[in-house]
Design an enzyme around this catalytic site. Structure first.
Site, PDB file in Angstrom:
ATOM      1  N   ASP A 313       0.843  -1.190   0.000  1.00  0.00           N
ATOM      2  CA  ASP A 313       0.000   0.000   0.000  1.00  0.00           C
ATOM      3  C   ASP A 313       0.881   1.244   0.000  1.00  0.00           C
ATOM      4  O   ASP A 313       1.900   1.290   0.694  1.00  0.00           O
ATOM      5  CB  ASP A 313      -0.904   0.022   1.230  1.00  0.00           C
ATOM      6  CG  ASP A 313      -2.180  -0.787   1.005  1.00  0.00           C
ATOM      7  OD1 ASP A 313      -2.578  -0.928  -0.152  1.00  0.00           O
ATOM      8  OD2 ASP A 313      -2.747  -1.278   1.993  1.00  0.00           O
ATOM      9  N   ASP A 350      -1.897  25.661  14.462  1.00  0.00           N
ATOM     10  CA  ASP A 350      -2.409  24.518  13.707  1.00  0.00           C
ATOM     11  C   ASP A 350      -1.688  23.250  14.176  1.00  0.00           C
ATOM     12  O   ASP A 350      -0.511  23.049  13.898  1.00  0.00           O
ATOM     13  CB  ASP A 350      -2.176  24.744  12.205  1.00  0.00           C
ATOM     14  CG  ASP A 350      -2.875  23.695  11.353  1.00  0.00           C
ATOM     15  OD1 ASP A 350      -3.357  22.693  11.924  1.00  0.00           O
ATOM     16  OD2 ASP A 350      -2.917  23.865  10.122  1.00  0.00           O
ATOM     17  N   GLU A 354      -0.161  18.533   8.891  1.00  0.00           N
ATOM     18  CA  GLU A 354       0.167  19.442   7.796  1.00  0.00           C
ATOM     19  C   GLU A 354       0.658  20.784   8.337  1.00  0.00           C
ATOM     20  O   GLU A 354       1.642  21.355   7.855  1.00  0.00           O
ATOM     21  CB  GLU A 354      -1.062  19.662   6.894  1.00  0.00           C
ATOM     22  CG  GLU A 354      -1.482  18.439   6.108  1.00  0.00           C
ATOM     23  CD  GLU A 354      -2.431  17.536   6.888  1.00  0.00           C
ATOM     24  OE1 GLU A 354      -2.601  17.779   8.115  1.00  0.00           O
ATOM     25  OE2 GLU A 354      -2.974  16.594   6.290  1.00  0.00           O
ATOM     26  N   PHE A 381      -7.827  25.283  12.814  1.00  0.00           N
ATOM     27  CA  PHE A 381      -8.369  24.621  11.630  1.00  0.00           C
ATOM     28  C   PHE A 381      -9.647  23.869  11.995  1.00  0.00           C
ATOM     29  O   PHE A 381      -9.746  23.260  13.062  1.00  0.00           O
ATOM     30  CB  PHE A 381      -7.344  23.631  11.063  1.00  0.00           C
ATOM     31  CG  PHE A 381      -7.874  22.816   9.913  1.00  0.00           C
ATOM     32  CD1 PHE A 381      -7.858  23.330   8.627  1.00  0.00           C
ATOM     33  CD2 PHE A 381      -8.399  21.546  10.124  1.00  0.00           C
ATOM     34  CE1 PHE A 381      -8.353  22.586   7.567  1.00  0.00           C
ATOM     35  CE2 PHE A 381      -8.897  20.797   9.069  1.00  0.00           C
ATOM     36  CZ  PHE A 381      -8.878  21.320   7.788  1.00  0.00           C
ATOM     37  N   ALA A 383     -12.879  21.370   9.988  1.00  0.00           N
ATOM     38  CA  ALA A 383     -13.297  20.713   8.750  1.00  0.00           C
ATOM     39  C   ALA A 383     -14.369  21.529   8.033  1.00  0.00           C
ATOM     40  O   ALA A 383     -14.543  21.404   6.811  1.00  0.00           O
ATOM     41  CB  ALA A 383     -13.823  19.312   9.066  1.00  0.00           C
ATOM     42  N   THR A 385     -14.625  25.102   7.944  1.00  0.00           N
ATOM     43  CA  THR A 385     -14.066  26.247   7.220  1.00  0.00           C
ATOM     44  C   THR A 385     -12.919  25.835   6.295  1.00  0.00           C
ATOM     45  O   THR A 385     -12.613  26.532   5.333  1.00  0.00           O
ATOM     46  CB  THR A 385     -13.534  27.303   8.200  1.00  0.00           C
ATOM     47  OG1 THR A 385     -12.467  26.722   8.971  1.00  0.00           O
ATOM     48  CG2 THR A 385     -14.643  27.769   9.145  1.00  0.00           C
ATOM     49  N   ARG A 386     -12.261  24.719   6.612  1.00  0.00           N
ATOM     50  CA  ARG A 386     -11.113  24.197   5.857  1.00  0.00           C
ATOM     51  C   ARG A 386      -9.973  25.219   5.784  1.00  0.00           C
ATOM     52  O   ARG A 386      -9.283  25.321   4.783  1.00  0.00           O
ATOM     53  CB  ARG A 386     -11.530  23.760   4.455  1.00  0.00           C
ATOM     54  CG  ARG A 386     -12.477  22.573   4.456  1.00  0.00           C
ATOM     55  CD  ARG A 386     -12.698  22.039   3.076  1.00  0.00           C
ATOM     56  NE  ARG A 386     -13.290  23.031   2.210  1.00  0.00           N
ATOM     57  CZ  ARG A 386     -13.088  23.095   0.896  1.00  0.00           C
ATOM     58  NH1 ARG A 386     -12.271  22.243   0.307  1.00  0.00           N
ATOM     59  NH2 ARG A 386     -13.675  24.027   0.181  1.00  0.00           N
ATOM     60  N   LYS A 400      -4.717  30.557   5.929  1.00  0.00           N
ATOM     61  CA  LYS A 400      -4.221  29.544   4.988  1.00  0.00           C
ATOM     62  C   LYS A 400      -5.211  28.390   4.991  1.00  0.00           C
ATOM     63  O   LYS A 400      -5.853  28.084   6.006  1.00  0.00           O
ATOM     64  CB  LYS A 400      -2.825  29.052   5.371  1.00  0.00           C
ATOM     65  CG  LYS A 400      -2.788  28.084   6.541  1.00  0.00           C
ATOM     66  CD  LYS A 400      -1.591  27.161   6.491  1.00  0.00           C
ATOM     67  CE  LYS A 400      -1.747  25.929   7.362  1.00  0.00           C
ATOM     68  NZ  LYS A 400      -2.337  26.094   8.649  1.00  0.00           N
TER      69      LYS A 400
END
Length: 691
Positions: A313, A350, A354, A381, A383, A385-386, A400
């Protein structure tokens, strides 16, 4: 590439451990029981030969007297030593396993379990973990020990698996996912989970490992059975040859004591590999267990050594799985440092992988730094507003996030797209996407400053590992759900031989069957229920311990570390097991050449002086020649026990190169070592008057 941590247990005892050696020595005498020894035909024949020789010697001493009584007595003793040394080799391997099993048992502890009285109710009763049965439901809260192997059916929690894997970092286990499996003895760090017990009492993974290392469930593998048949065939041939020598001796008028012929038989049959065969198999399984892998059968371990194709994988095996920042791409009229500093400000709060990678890239590559005190409010961060960012003192806002989310934030229109709102960045966005990456936009004061290129980072050293597998003749195929363009990019960077893009369970299964129809052995790993059919079809199926019960049931190997890269390590363990067995078999059979030149001339040189040409070792006397050979035959077993337990050093190379090395080192070595050793023993025997 960073290797996975091992089980958090003490290392196995060494051969110099006096307690281990003493226990193994006692066990060697117990194994003299013919009912036990008959499972090893070569050593069983040696025991029978030692018994017959002893009876003949006693008969000669008590009734007829005769010549060479001292030599005959020594031969009988060394015949028994040969059997005991072979038993000792197996006992040492088993003792190491039992010591390791004791370490495993110490990790098991009786715990209190909160068992649900009704599956759909909330009422619980406290019961000992040993009373849990398959199908019971338990509630485990933060700080509590999971009482048994099972599957999370409700909730999500952080689990400390350090007691099993040695890895201190907690892992997430949640219901209705491919990472729902939990192991008894691990601890819930946060939240709570409802667990359905899936293991019967005494059948947990730790229980399986204990039985495996103790040898209680070890059955002979197909290769071991085939090799045993070969050794039995050689033993029968040498038995016939030795028996016929009595007729030759009678015909030529020579008198050869029967004990000498028995000694010849024992030195010619492959006692070295016969005595070490079980130890090699036990030690190979022990190495696998110490890699935190539970094997359901030895067949799977051997198959791993013969694998032709590896299905891997992409996520978690070839790449880290978490997207990481790889580059900053400024918009026209914006400097790189402007973009870097804005991205750093937006990522300070954040905590996603990432976000942390953006901070690391900005500080490591560009030596960027910002004043955290300038941030008035951090925007975490989500989910929804992303995006994430920071509101600075003075009203400045830095954001960002996903490109379309940032564009919509700046324009104020959720339907806005980058091609119309920021045409100067559209080409860069498309270029990153086509390369298999993910673009993030960075904005400040209502203006897009540029992009951050997130990519699934290839694990360091993985390309070299694949090159190593290629040297071994193993073909690697990357399996991914990505589109063909992204898959091709990552496959080229990782150095795999082939790839399957947009993979589905059906496509995986068909690929395995296609390779098997071409006569190849296939290995793969998986953790989800959708991987179960392919795991069951593969010759070597490594299931992740964190995976679903269906995957663990389908696989024939289970990795307690849940590390997909372990598949490569399993293959190397299998290779080393097969090569160790083959090398020591070559050495054992090559030994017979030297023993032949030691004993045959000594027995018949008085009748056939022409045999002096074969007496290349120039041994002192027929009696010392026979005694030297039988002593060497016994001592070589003890000398090779460390190598049998450790395994022959294996360097990835082609089959032809391995064969050349095997013949050169263990073939020629198997001929040369006995010549030197038997000559040295003969000189010592004659010097001290033993013969």
């Amino acid at each position: 590439m960073k290797r996975p941590k091992r089980l958090n247990l003490p290392a196995g005892p060494s051969l110099l451990d006096t307690r281990l050696a003493a226990a193994a020595a006692m066990e060697a005498f117990v194994k003299l029981n013919p009912a036990t020894l008959c499972r090893n035909p070569v050593i069983f024949v040696t025991e029978v030969a030692a018994l017959v020789a002893s009876i003949l010697a006693v008969r000669q001493f008590a009734i007829t007297g005769g010549e060479h009584t001292g030599v005959i007595a020594q031969i009988c003793a060394w015949l028994w030593f040969t059997v005991l040394f072979a038993n000792f080799a197996e006992a040492v391997a088993e003792a190491r396993g039992k010591a390791f099993a004791e370490s495993l048992r110490r990790t098991q502890a009786e715990t209190k379990a909160h068992r649900l009285i009704s599956e759909h109710g909330d009422a619980t009763e406290d019961v000992p973990s040993s009373s849990l049965r398959e199908g019971d439901f338990v509630i485990v809260s933060a700080g509590e020990i999971i009482p048994g192997d099972g599957e999370v059916v409700e909730g999500i929690a952080s689990i400390d698996e350090s007691a099993i894997t040695g890895e201190s970092a907690s892992v997430i286990r949640e219901s209705n996912s491919d990472r729902s499996g939990v192991t008894g003895g691990t601890r819930v760090v946060s939240d709570y989970i409802k667990v359905c017990i899936t293991a019967k009492p005494g059948e947990s993974f730790l229980d399986r490992m204990i039985r495996l290392v103790e040898g209680a469930e070890r059955q002979k593998t197909p290769n071991e059975i085939a090799l045993t048949i070969l050794l039995v065939g050689l033993t029968i041939i040498f038995l016939v040859v030795t028996a016929s020598l009595e007729l030759f001796a009678t015909y030529s008028g020579a008198t050869i004591p029967m004990v000498f012929l028995i000694a010849l038989l024992v030195t010619l049959i492959p006692t070295t590999i016969g005595g070490l065969l079980s130890a090699i198999g036990i030690a190979g399984m022990d190495r696998l267990v110490r890699s935190n892998v539970v094997a359901k059968s030895g067949r799977a371990v051997e198959a791993a050594g013969d694998v032709d194709v590896l299905l891997l994988d992409k996520t978690g095996t070839i790449t880290f799985g978490n997207r990481m920042a790889d580059d900053f791409i400024p918009a026209p009229g914006v400097t790189v440092m402007e973009l870097v500093q804005a991205a750093l400000l937006a990522s300070l709060s954040d905590d996603t992988p990432e976000g942390k990678s953006i901070v690391r890239l900005a500080t490591d590559r560009y030596n960027a730094s910002v004043d955290a005190a300038s941030v008035e409010r951090s925007v975490e961060f989500s989910a929804f507003t992303r995006m994430s960012g920071a509101d600075l003192h003075g009203g400045d806002k830095v954001r960002k996030g996903a490109v379309d989310a940032i564009v919509a934030y700046i324009v104020g229109d959720p339907s806005a797209r980058v091609r119309s709102a920021a045409p100067d960045m559209a080409q860069a966005v498309e270029r990153i996407a086509k390369a298999g990456g993910t673009p993030l936009a960075v904005a400040r004061e209502g203006r897009i400053l540029g992009l951050i290129h997130l990519k699934d980072i290839i694990k360091p050293g993985i390309r070299e590992r694949f090159g190593m597998l290629r040297q071994m003749g193993i073909r690697t195929i990357m399996i991914t759900g990505d589109n063909p363009l992204t898959a091709a990019t990552i496959a080229a960077e990782a150095g795999v031989d082939d790839y399957m893009a947009e993979a589905t369970p059906e496509k995986k299964l068909e690929l395995i069957r296609k390779e098997q129809r071409e006569g190849k052995l296939v290995a793969m790993c998986g953790d989800g229920s959708n991987d179960a059919p392919a795991l069951a079809q593969a010759d070597v199926g490594v299931a992740m311990n964190s995976g679903t019960p269906a995957a663990k049931e389908a696989g024939n190997l289970i990795d307690l570390d849940s590390d997909p890269t372990k598949l490569i390590e399993v293959v190397l363990v299998g290779k080393q097991l097969l090569i160790s067995r083959g090398s020591l078999t070559t050495f054992s059979i090559a030994n017979d050449v030297a023993k032949y030149f030691a004993i045959i001339p000594a027995l018949f040189i008085g009748v056939y002086p022409q045999l002096q040409a074969l007496n290349v070792m120039r041994l002192g006397s027929p009696q010392s020649a026979i005694l030297s050979a039988i002593i060497f035959n016994a001592l070589i077993i003890i000398a090779l026990i460390p190598l049998a337990l450790r395994g022959v050093n294996y360097k990835p190379s082609s089959a032809s190169a391995l064969l050349r090395r095997n013949l050169l080192v263990f073939g020629l070595g198997g001929i040369a070592v006995p010549f030197i050793a038997i000559k040295a023993i003969d000189m010592l025997i004659n010097a001290i008057g033993m013969a």
